[in-house]
Design a protein around this motif. Sequence first.
Motif, PDB file in Angstrom:
ATOM      1  N   ALA A 157     -47.177 -60.460  39.627  1.00 28.15           N
ATOM      2  CA  ALA A 157     -46.776 -59.330  40.462  1.00 28.15           C
ATOM      3  C   ALA A 157     -47.962 -58.478  40.880  1.00 28.15           C
ATOM      4  CB  ALA A 157     -45.752 -58.475  39.719  1.00 28.15           C
ATOM      5  N   MET A 158     -48.904 -58.254  39.969  1.00 30.77           N
ATOM      6  CA  MET A 158     -50.038 -57.378  40.296  1.00 30.77           C
ATOM      7  C   MET A 158     -50.932 -58.002  41.360  1.00 30.77           C
ATOM      8  SD  MET A 158     -49.813 -54.464  38.995  1.00 30.77           S
ATOM      9  CE  MET A 158     -51.418 -53.941  39.581  1.00 30.77           C
ATOM     10  N   SER A 159     -51.045 -59.330  41.368  1.00 29.92           N
ATOM     11  CA  SER A 159     -51.852 -59.992  42.398  1.00 29.92           C
ATOM     12  C   SER A 159     -51.258 -59.730  43.782  1.00 29.92           C
ATOM     13  CB  SER A 159     -51.919 -61.500  42.134  1.00 29.92           C
ATOM     14  OG  SER A 159     -52.584 -61.784  40.926  1.00 29.92           O
ATOM     15  N   ILE A 160     -49.942 -59.838  43.897  1.00 30.88           N
ATOM     16  CA  ILE A 160     -49.278 -59.584  45.179  1.00 30.88           C
ATOM     17  C   ILE A 160     -49.368 -58.110  45.540  1.00 30.88           C
ATOM     18  CG2 ILE A 160     -47.094 -59.708  46.434  1.00 30.88           C
ATOM     19  CD1 ILE A 160     -46.318 -62.065  44.649  1.00 30.88           C
ATOM     20  N   TYR A 161     -49.097 -57.245  44.579  1.00 26.37           N
ATOM     21  CA  TYR A 161     -49.134 -55.798  44.802  1.00 26.37           C
ATOM     22  C   TYR A 161     -50.514 -55.354  45.300  1.00 26.37           C
ATOM     23  CZ  TYR A 161     -48.941 -50.801  43.548  1.00 26.37           C
ATOM     24  OH  TYR A 161     -48.997 -49.422  43.570  1.00 26.37           O
ATOM     25  N   ASN A 162     -51.564 -55.790  44.614  1.00 23.68           N
ATOM     26  CA  ASN A 162     -52.922 -55.410  45.019  1.00 23.68           C
ATOM     27  C   ASN A 162     -53.265 -55.962  46.395  1.00 23.68           C
ATOM     28  OD1 ASN A 162     -53.416 -53.953  42.700  1.00 23.68           O
ATOM     29  ND2 ASN A 162     -54.539 -55.594  41.666  1.00 23.68           N
ATOM     30  N   LEU A 374     -28.215 -55.966  34.758  1.00 23.24           N
ATOM     31  CA  LEU A 374     -28.437 -55.577  36.146  1.00 23.24           C
ATOM     32  C   LEU A 374     -29.575 -54.564  36.124  1.00 23.24           C
ATOM     33  CD1 LEU A 374     -25.637 -54.659  38.733  1.00 23.24           C
ATOM     34  CD2 LEU A 374     -28.022 -53.959  38.909  1.00 23.24           C
ATOM     35  N   SER A 375     -30.741 -55.001  36.607  1.00 22.42           N
ATOM     36  CA  SER A 375     -31.974 -54.266  36.348  1.00 22.42           C
ATOM     37  C   SER A 375     -32.796 -54.053  37.610  1.00 22.42           C
ATOM     38  CB  SER A 375     -32.813 -55.042  35.324  1.00 22.42           C
ATOM     39  OG  SER A 375     -34.118 -54.497  35.180  1.00 22.42           O
ATOM     40  N   HIS A 376     -33.611 -52.981  37.586  1.00 22.12           N
ATOM     41  CA  HIS A 376     -34.589 -52.727  38.646  1.00 22.12           C
ATOM     42  C   HIS A 376     -35.801 -53.649  38.540  1.00 22.12           C
ATOM     43  CE1 HIS A 376     -36.306 -50.801  35.194  1.00 22.12           C
ATOM     44  NE2 HIS A 376     -37.327 -50.319  35.841  1.00 22.12           N
ATOM     45  N   CYS A 377     -35.873 -54.433  37.471  1.00 21.78           N
ATOM     46  CA  CYS A 377     -36.946 -55.410  37.250  1.00 21.78           C
ATOM     47  C   CYS A 377     -38.298 -54.747  36.990  1.00 21.78           C
ATOM     48  CB  CYS A 377     -37.065 -56.394  38.415  1.00 21.78           C
ATOM     49  SG  CYS A 377     -35.605 -57.420  38.622  1.00 21.78           S
ATOM     50  N   GLY A 378     -38.272 -53.557  36.386  1.00 26.13           N
ATOM     51  CA  GLY A 378     -39.508 -53.023  35.827  1.00 26.13           C
ATOM     52  C   GLY A 378     -39.978 -53.935  34.719  1.00 26.13           C
ATOM     53  N   TRP A 379     -41.296 -54.062  34.541  1.00 27.88           N
ATOM     54  CA  TRP A 379     -41.820 -55.101  33.661  1.00 27.88           C
ATOM     55  C   TRP A 379     -41.397 -54.936  32.199  1.00 27.88           C
ATOM     56  CZ3 TRP A 379     -42.724 -59.772  34.519  1.00 27.88           C
ATOM     57  CH2 TRP A 379     -43.500 -60.568  33.657  1.00 27.88           C
ATOM     58  N   ASN A 380     -41.364 -53.699  31.689  1.00 28.96           N
ATOM     59  CA  ASN A 380     -40.919 -53.506  30.312  1.00 28.96           C
ATOM     60  C   ASN A 380     -39.481 -53.975  30.138  1.00 28.96           C
ATOM     61  OD1 ASN A 380     -43.300 -52.425  29.333  1.00 28.96           O
ATOM     62  ND2 ASN A 380     -42.730 -50.325  29.813  1.00 28.96           N
ATOM     63  N   GLN A 401     -41.922 -54.140  41.391  1.00 26.94           N
ATOM     64  CA  GLN A 401     -40.653 -54.657  40.889  1.00 26.94           C
ATOM     65  C   GLN A 401     -40.126 -55.814  41.740  1.00 26.94           C
ATOM     66  OE1 GLN A 401     -38.248 -51.110  40.914  1.00 26.94           O
ATOM     67  NE2 GLN A 401     -39.648 -50.037  39.537  1.00 26.94           N
ATOM     68  N   PHE A 402     -40.386 -55.776  43.044  1.00 26.98           N
ATOM     69  CA  PHE A 402     -39.944 -56.846  43.942  1.00 26.98           C
ATOM     70  C   PHE A 402     -40.570 -58.187  43.551  1.00 26.98           C
ATOM     71  CE2 PHE A 402     -39.685 -52.875  46.280  1.00 26.98           C
ATOM     72  CZ  PHE A 402     -38.440 -52.945  46.882  1.00 26.98           C
ATOM     73  N   TYR A 403     -41.794 -58.156  43.056  1.00 33.47           N
ATOM     74  CA  TYR A 403     -42.527 -59.393  42.759  1.00 33.47           C
ATOM     75  C   TYR A 403     -42.250 -59.859  41.333  1.00 33.47           C
ATOM     76  CZ  TYR A 403     -44.177 -56.766  46.590  1.00 33.47           C
ATOM     77  OH  TYR A 403     -44.177 -55.977  47.711  1.00 33.47           O
TER      78      TYR A 403
END
Length: 498
Positions: A157-162, A374-380, A401-403
């Motif tokens: 996710a961080m690779s896409i976000y950055n 049913l989650s927002h998909c935060g990493w924790n 969260q999208f990634y």
Amino acid sequence: MEKGKTGIDGTVVLFPFMAHGHLNPFLELAQLLSTRIPSFTITIVSTPANILNVRPRFLSYPTVRFSELHFHISDDSLPADAQNTDTLTSQSAVTRFYHASESLQPSFHRLISQITESDGGRPPICIVSDMFLGWTVDVAHSFGSHHVPLYTSGPYAMSIYNSIWTHLPQRLTCADHLTFPDLPGVTIDRTQLSRSMKSATENDPSSDFTIRQSEYCRRSDGSLWNTVEVLERSSLDNWARSTGKPVWAIGPLLPNSSKEFERVGKLPGLSPLVCTEWLNQHPPNSVVYVSFGSQNTIPVALMIELAKGLEESGKAFIWVIRNPPGFEVGESFRAEWLPEGFEDRITERKQGLLVRNWAPQLEILSHESIGAFLSHCGWNSVLESLSRGVPIIGWPIESEQFYNSKLLEEELGVCVELARGIDDMINGGDVARMVRLVLEGEEMRRKSEVLREKMMTAVSVVEGVKGSSLQALDHFVETVRMWGQKYSKGGSLDVAGD
């Protein structure tokens, strides 16, 4: 300080970002390091309010100390006394809080100077900072300390976000599908952009901030990740190749429970005992747990449709419910934010349990009656769910969260998406169908259970062989000891960039 068996002592500084989701992994790391290298002092740096909340968690860890850093916010649009993101009522305010954190650099420099002087002129051996406090690398290296960021999200996710914030591909094309010059083979849909990404302009403050923190972190001496190798091995390998620095995947960094002293100042809407007693009334894998994390919520219109769908599904649910965007955190919840008579009906039928503001999430996810999250998909939340073998219904709201959701659905097969962001249009029927699909399905639950077992193996010793996360933590600890040993022999620390 008395030296350990290795004859090496020193200080490791941990500096988490001032947000609940970023703080907890650092607290877990502090406990692990204190146990692994008892001759070292582990110093946690944060604002006074955060330290007041977390100090009780370390009563049995004598080598863990705390240093206060006062945050004087000059942004008039933010509360002058804000010490973390808990009291901020909008995503734009949270974003401004992140940007304002760069003003801490002079105070942090003075703090490291004080730590150095108090240890006879020896600087900290290593400073472990949050990924969004990457500017600390310059402070660390100016004292001769090593620097390692702890990423509280995964490298996929961080690779896409950055890359999004670096290249702003959404500004270069009107196409629905976006690609990236530095991530061959990766494609995202325009709907997988947050509101702030969609509205980004040239020289956007968030773009500039993310680029700066990313570049700072690439000058570090390695990177720690709150992830597990089995979840995203190729992304970890790609990160190591692109930076040329060690990568240590030491996750999942999760608390053992949601005990009072581990809540970091969070007051539960219902006690763990009440939640457990309610769950005990339901069969295995029959309940959906609904939560959008500590920082996210949804508008009233979507809240009403979600409520309709949960009721229509006929399935049992626990819903951690918060005030919609734009309303103060402490303001009383209003009945008109839910369908008329909703709470009375679900309570009478024992179909649903509403929890205000905060719930004992680990205890809930660990209960055998929970069959979906049913989650927002935060990493924790992702790590907590997968470590309990619970499949996910994704509704990413912001940021990366999208990634995370993309990884879970496309790569791991343990998630299906219900919606994206708070501008998406859903109806109760969509919710009901998705809840039934996941609770009544077998394949996602099977894959989730397989991942649970592999994640357990990563932090276990099986027939004398340590799992991948234990091995990574061992390697990081030995690296820190090696850095300390070089210094104790009278040499200067050999830091990146020297």
